[in-house]
Design a protein around this motif. Structure first.
Motif, short mmCIF file in Angstrom:
data_model
loop_
_atom_site.label_atom_id
_atom_site.label_comp_id
_atom_site.label_asym_id
_atom_site.label_seq_id
_atom_site.Cartn_x
_atom_site.Cartn_y
_atom_site.Cartn_z
N LEU A 4 0.84 -1.20 0.00
CA LEU A 4 0.00 0.00 0.00
C LEU A 4 0.87 1.25 0.00
O LEU A 4 1.97 1.24 0.55
CB LEU A 4 -0.88 0.05 1.25
CG LEU A 4 -2.06 -0.89 1.33
CD1 LEU A 4 -2.76 -0.72 2.67
CD2 LEU A 4 -3.04 -0.64 0.19
N MET A 5 0.34 2.31 -0.61
CA MET A 5 0.97 3.62 -0.56
C MET A 5 -0.09 4.57 -0.01
O MET A 5 -1.12 4.80 -0.65
CB MET A 5 1.42 4.06 -1.96
CG MET A 5 2.15 5.37 -1.98
SD MET A 5 3.78 5.32 -1.21
CE MET A 5 4.68 4.33 -2.37
N GLN A 10 4.98 3.98 2.09
CA GLN A 10 4.73 2.62 1.59
C GLN A 10 4.64 1.65 2.76
O GLN A 10 5.43 1.69 3.69
CB GLN A 10 5.87 2.19 0.66
CG GLN A 10 5.68 0.80 0.11
CD GLN A 10 6.83 0.40 -0.79
OE1 GLN A 10 7.25 1.16 -1.64
NE2 GLN A 10 7.33 -0.79 -0.59
N GLY A 11 3.66 0.78 2.71
CA GLY A 11 3.49 -0.25 3.73
C GLY A 11 3.33 -1.61 3.09
O GLY A 11 2.92 -1.74 1.95
N LEU A 19 -5.31 -6.94 4.68
CA LEU A 19 -5.88 -5.74 4.04
C LEU A 19 -7.36 -5.62 4.33
O LEU A 19 -7.87 -4.52 4.56
CB LEU A 19 -5.64 -5.77 2.54
CG LEU A 19 -4.23 -5.43 2.08
CD1 LEU A 19 -4.13 -5.50 0.57
CD2 LEU A 19 -3.81 -4.06 2.56
N GLY A 20 -8.05 -6.76 4.31
CA GLY A 20 -9.49 -6.74 4.63
C GLY A 20 -9.75 -6.21 6.02
O GLY A 20 -10.66 -5.40 6.24
N ALA A 21 -8.93 -6.64 6.98
CA ALA A 21 -9.09 -6.17 8.36
C ALA A 21 -8.78 -4.68 8.46
O ALA A 21 -9.49 -3.94 9.16
CB ALA A 21 -8.17 -6.98 9.29
N ILE A 28 -7.54 2.33 5.78
CA ILE A 28 -7.07 2.54 4.41
C ILE A 28 -7.96 3.62 3.79
O ILE A 28 -9.14 3.39 3.52
CB ILE A 28 -7.16 1.24 3.57
CG1 ILE A 28 -6.31 0.15 4.22
CG2 ILE A 28 -6.70 1.51 2.14
CD1 ILE A 28 -6.39 -1.20 3.51
N PRO A 29 -7.42 4.80 3.56
CA PRO A 29 -8.23 5.88 2.99
C PRO A 29 -8.54 5.62 1.51
O PRO A 29 -7.84 4.85 0.83
CB PRO A 29 -7.34 7.12 3.16
CG PRO A 29 -5.95 6.59 3.23
CD PRO A 29 -6.05 5.22 3.85
N GLY A 30 -9.56 6.26 1.02
CA GLY A 30 -9.97 6.08 -0.37
C GLY A 30 -8.97 6.57 -1.40
O GLY A 30 -9.04 6.18 -2.57
#
Length: 177
Positions: A4-5, A10-11, A19-21, A28-30
């Motif tokens: 993710l960025m 970066q993660g 990711l679902g959790a 996780i922002p849009g």
């Protein structure tokens, strides 16, 4: 594994479950971006389509195989387990006689070398198959062993190999969002 960025940070790597959790927790922002192995570039999370389970399995041909403790250019992420393989090949009377002659007069036994080479390729392919089945990207620290068994007019060559199956950290492409 998915990266993710978020706000130029970066993660990852994350599993789909992780990711679902994070998504359910609103972490996780849009306007975040994502990338996983096989994608040419980062995409916004609004276009996220989870990779199929088959896409996450490493194709056998791309499994890195090394005798060293690391794959050059990569960092090991996690040891998945030990993989091993054995291959027994009959040497045959004619091959043994030819090898005895070449031993006596000097030279190489092409037939014996071909049997050994074939057996080595067979155990290497089996290591790759086992690594792919357990989700590894590489097998490190591979060690080969060669043993000959003879008796009762029969001779066998046993080639064995073992190594540690690992996942690798893949560097996502540069972010240009």
């Amino acid at each position: 594994m998915i990266y993710l960025m978020i706000d130029d940070d970066q993660g990852g790597p994350f599993t789909q479950e992780e990711l679902g959790a994070l998504w359910e927790a609103g972490e996780i922002p849009g306007d975040a971006w994502f990338w996983y192995r096989g994608m040419p570039s980062w995409l916004p999370v609004s276009k996220f389509v989870p990779p199929s389970a088959g896409a996450l399995l490493t194709p056998q041909a791309s499994i890195q195989m090394v005798t060293s403790d690391e794959v050059p250019g990569f960092k090991s992420h996690e040891a998945v387990g030990i993989v091993g393989a054995e291959h027994a090949a009959g040497v045959g009377l004619i091959s043994e006689l030819y090898a005895a002659v070449t031993d006596a007069v000097g030279g190489r036994s092409d037939r014996i070398q071909a049997i050994m080479n074939s057996a080595r390729h067979a155990v290497t392919a089996e290591l790759q198959e086992q690594a792919a089945l357990c989700g590894a990207d590489a097998v490190i620290g591979i060690s080969f062993g060669y043993t000959q068994f003879s008796g009762q007019s029969k001779s066998m060559l046993l080639v064995s190999a073992s190594g540690t199956a690992v996942t690798l950290l893949f560097e996502p492409p540069g972010f240009e969002g």
